[in-house]
Scaffold this motif. Structure first.
Motif, PDB file in Angstrom:
ATOM      1  N   GLU A 119      29.502  30.577  48.858  1.00  0.00           N
ATOM      2  CA  GLU A 119      28.387  31.460  49.155  1.00  0.00           C
ATOM      3  C   GLU A 119      28.109  32.372  47.964  1.00  0.00           C
ATOM      4  O   GLU A 119      29.036  32.854  47.316  1.00  0.00           O
ATOM      5  N   PRO A 120      26.845  32.634  47.664  1.00  0.00           N
ATOM      6  CA  PRO A 120      26.495  33.459  46.498  1.00  0.00           C
ATOM      7  C   PRO A 120      27.091  34.865  46.597  1.00  0.00           C
ATOM      8  O   PRO A 120      27.053  35.504  47.642  1.00  0.00           O
ATOM      9  N   LEU A 121      27.677  35.322  45.501  1.00  0.00           N
ATOM     10  CA  LEU A 121      28.217  36.673  45.433  1.00  0.00           C
ATOM     11  C   LEU A 121      28.343  37.075  43.973  1.00  0.00           C
ATOM     12  O   LEU A 121      28.846  36.307  43.144  1.00  0.00           O
ATOM     13  N   THR A 122      27.863  38.267  43.668  1.00  0.00           N
ATOM     14  CA  THR A 122      28.010  38.835  42.325  1.00  0.00           C
ATOM     15  C   THR A 122      28.718  40.181  42.460  1.00  0.00           C
ATOM     16  O   THR A 122      28.363  40.996  43.307  1.00  0.00           O
ATOM     17  N   LEU A 123      29.741  40.376  41.629  1.00  0.00           N
ATOM     18  CA  LEU A 123      30.535  41.590  41.722  1.00  0.00           C
ATOM     19  C   LEU A 123      31.020  41.969  40.326  1.00  0.00           C
ATOM     20  O   LEU A 123      31.512  41.125  39.577  1.00  0.00           O
ATOM     21  N   PHE A 124      30.864  43.232  39.981  1.00  0.00           N
ATOM     22  CA  PHE A 124      31.380  43.739  38.706  1.00  0.00           C
ATOM     23  C   PHE A 124      32.032  45.089  38.985  1.00  0.00           C
ATOM     24  O   PHE A 124      31.348  46.055  39.333  1.00  0.00           O
ATOM     25  N   VAL A 125      33.359  45.139  38.881  1.00  0.00           N
ATOM     26  CA  VAL A 125      34.119  46.337  39.244  1.00  0.00           C
ATOM     27  C   VAL A 125      34.933  46.806  38.046  1.00  0.00           C
ATOM     28  O   VAL A 125      35.725  46.044  37.476  1.00  0.00           O
ATOM     29  N   GLU A 126      34.759  48.066  37.678  1.00  0.00           N
ATOM     30  CA  GLU A 126      35.599  48.734  36.698  1.00  0.00           C
ATOM     31  C   GLU A 126      36.147  49.998  37.364  1.00  0.00           C
ATOM     32  O   GLU A 126      35.402  50.940  37.630  1.00  0.00           O
ATOM     33  N   ARG A 127      37.447  49.996  37.674  1.00  0.00           N
ATOM     34  CA  ARG A 127      38.047  51.111  38.390  1.00  0.00           C
ATOM     35  C   ARG A 127      38.282  52.305  37.453  1.00  0.00           C
ATOM     36  O   ARG A 127      38.452  52.152  36.248  1.00  0.00           O
ATOM     37  N   VAL A 171      44.467  45.145  33.857  1.00  0.00           N
ATOM     38  CA  VAL A 171      44.167  43.814  34.380  1.00  0.00           C
ATOM     39  C   VAL A 171      42.660  43.555  34.312  1.00  0.00           C
ATOM     40  O   VAL A 171      41.859  44.355  34.800  1.00  0.00           O
ATOM     41  N   CYS A 172      42.288  42.433  33.723  1.00  0.00           N
ATOM     42  CA  CYS A 172      40.891  41.987  33.702  1.00  0.00           C
ATOM     43  C   CYS A 172      40.838  40.536  34.160  1.00  0.00           C
ATOM     44  O   CYS A 172      41.557  39.682  33.620  1.00  0.00           O
ATOM     45  N   LYS A 173      39.989  40.254  35.153  1.00  0.00           N
ATOM     46  CA  LYS A 173      39.863  38.901  35.684  1.00  0.00           C
ATOM     47  C   LYS A 173      38.388  38.567  35.911  1.00  0.00           C
ATOM     48  O   LYS A 173      37.613  39.406  36.374  1.00  0.00           O
ATOM     49  N   LEU A 174      38.066  37.326  35.608  1.00  0.00           N
ATOM     50  CA  LEU A 174      36.716  36.793  35.784  1.00  0.00           C
ATOM     51  C   LEU A 174      36.800  35.542  36.643  1.00  0.00           C
ATOM     52  O   LEU A 174      37.596  34.642  36.351  1.00  0.00           O
ATOM     53  N   PHE A 175      36.008  35.488  37.719  1.00  0.00           N
ATOM     54  CA  PHE A 175      36.004  34.323  38.601  1.00  0.00           C
ATOM     55  C   PHE A 175      34.580  33.782  38.689  1.00  0.00           C
ATOM     56  O   PHE A 175      33.651  34.517  39.022  1.00  0.00           O
ATOM     57  N   ARG A 180      29.042  31.940  42.310  1.00  0.00           N
ATOM     58  CA  ARG A 180      29.787  33.204  42.307  1.00  0.00           C
ATOM     59  C   ARG A 180      30.049  33.675  40.882  1.00  0.00           C
ATOM     60  O   ARG A 180      30.388  32.874  40.003  1.00  0.00           O
ATOM     61  N   ASP A 181      29.921  34.986  40.717  1.00  0.00           N
ATOM     62  CA  ASP A 181      30.142  35.609  39.412  1.00  0.00           C
ATOM     63  C   ASP A 181      30.841  36.946  39.674  1.00  0.00           C
ATOM     64  O   ASP A 181      30.204  37.948  39.982  1.00  0.00           O
TER      65      ASP A 181
END
Length: 478
Positions: A119-127, A171-175, A180-181
């Motif tokens: 399912e389409p999902l875009t997320l960009f998180v920098e804590r 920690v940096c992760k890209l999926f 999905r991005d």
């Protein structure tokens, strides 16, 4: 400030998207997990000093997951050239075809599994974080830990060593999939102080106090406050006697409560074990496994600590799962493939040791809910028992629900009062539903601990945290 996302992952991202598109021509599902995590570790003792960049979570690499004909395959790369995506796709397909030929020749039976949803999902998180491990003032940190270790050596003439250790990981992760991005960047840190003393009889004991959190190296200023309690623990251990084996009323400190949570209903409800029929919990969903005072949460979102991420290593959004609700086992936790095979939704608990290892269902934060009792009232209610403090290790048999916890020490309680007598070490054993079924009081406070790691069996090490309030129950001690 925001923990900045990896420039390296941003640079290779267009090539990874191209790789996904190329492989999708021949496969029904393709995902890519790319990681770029850096760290800092400093360890100071009287005998040695070390500074390094390797922690449990530091890594850089790419793993590709592909699905076709009921089978999943994975291919890991420790380097990826974004300008050579076509060549990489061809190499992956050729090597997987050769592997398939070997499997066909062996007559390997296929465990037919459906395709994962996309399912389409875009997320960009920098804590948020105050500091980063890669830019922290290493000399200042070494000086701080050296002063802490030196101060510890001065606190008692019996001190033979005082170790101060600090680790921080960015920690940096890209999926990526076709639809999905997802990107995330966060920092977690952990520090411990370990005072070591030799008693008059020649015996050696050590204390262990730590701090952990979803933050940067700024956390290490909190280590100073842990030294005194660590030294006090060693002093108690040097004068401790042996416990008379038997069943006792016990009060578990938040750290010991966390150990019970992790061992009792951590591994026991990892639902990849349900798929393999290796966990008794599979037959107890919807049934009572503890008293009405037992409510347990598990998930990257149920607390903020070292394993609180935005999405897991399969691109599933993090969650907060109520495993036990007022004594009733509601559900377990699972990775995406186990969820497919069980016909349920994944819980965001699919984790890899690193990009070269496969995904397993793994714990994140595993925590007992608090109550409204006061510790002093809990102690006053005990006829004869022990207040248990400090954890060494634990293990559990998910197939039979046996549990064993090794605990640093116990403080004797007689007629509602602490007698001052200390016993150590303590081994607590029992049947999980009996242990949780006996919980009759729980304090209003709660703590979470994340200075350790967890293996799946004897391997596959990942970061976890656990905790809870003070709990009163009964257990067999020896």
């Amino acid at each position: 400030m925001k923990a900045p996302f990896s420039p390296y992952l941003l640079r290779i991202k267009p090539g990874l998207k191209q790789l996904v598109a190329l492989l999708r021509r021949d496969y029904d599902y393709v995902s890519v997990l790319a990681t770029d995590s850096v760290g800092l570790t400093v360890s100071i003792s009287r005998r040695a000093r070390s500074v390094g960049s390797e922690t449990m979570s530091t890594e850089r690499g790419v793993v590709v997951r592909l699905y076709r004909g009921g089978q999943y395959r994975e291919y890991a790369l420790n380097a990826f050239d974004p300008d050579r995506a076509e060549e990489t796709a061809a190499r992956i397909e050729a090597e997987l075809a050769a592997q398939q030929a070997v499997l066909d020749g062996c007559g390997t039976q296929v465990y037919d599994t459906a395709a994962l949803s996309d399912e389409p999902l875009t997320l960009f998180v920098e804590r948020e974080t105050e500091q980063l491990p890669e830019t922290t003032d290493v000399k200042a940190l070494v000086d701080r830990l050296t002063a802490l270790s030196d101060h510890g050596m001065e606190l008692d003439e019996r001190m033979i060593e005082c170790i101060a250790r600090a680790q921080s990981t960015h920690v940096c992760k890209l999926f990526l999939t076709e639809h999905r991005d997802l990107s995330q960047s966060y920092v977690y840190s952990e520090g411990v102080v370990v005072p070591v003393m030799r008693g008059e009889d020649g015996s050696v004991q050590n204390g262990y106090e730590g701090v952990s959190g979803l933050c940067g190296p700024e956390l290490f200023t909190q280590l100073d406050a842990k030294l005194e309690s660590g030294v006090a623990m060693v002093r108690d251990l040097l004068t401790a006697g042996r416990i008379e084996p038997g069943e006792y009323e016990i009060i578990t400190s938040p750290e010991v409560s966390g150990l019970i949570a992790h061992e009792a209903f951590g591994h026991g409800v990892e639902m990849d074990m349900f798929v393999k029929n290796r966990a008794l919990g599979k037959d107890y969903v919807g049934k009572r496994v503890g008293s009405d005072l037992v409510t347990m949460h598990e998930g990257a979102l149920c607390a903020e600590n070292v394993t609180s991420y935005a999405f897991d290593d399969e691109g599933t959004a993090a969650g907060d799962v109520i495993e036990i609700d007022r004594g009733i086992l509601k559900t377990g936790i699972c990775d995406a493939l186990s969820a497919l095979r069980l016909g349920i939704a994944p819980t965001g608990n699919g984790k890899r040791q690193n990009f070269e290892h496969k995904v397993y269902t793994r714990m994140t934060n595993t925590i007992f809910d608090s109550g409204d009792d006061r510790l002093e009232d809990m102690i006053a209610s005990v006829k004869h028992g022990y207040l248990l403090e400090g954890m060494e290790s634990g293990m559990e048999d998910p197939k039979h629900w046996g549990i064993q916890c090794i605990i640093k020490l116990g403080r004797e309680i007689v007629d509602g009062k602490l007698t001052g007598k200390v016993v150590a070490p303590i081994i607590m054993t029992g049947y999980v539903p009996d242990l949780l079924g006996g919980i009759c009081m729980r304090s209003s406070d709660r703590e979470v601990f994340g200075t350790g790691g967890c293996g799946k069996g004897y391997k596959e090490w990942v970061k976890v945290s656990d905790g809870g309030p003070y709990l009163k129950t009964k257990a067999r001690l020896g």
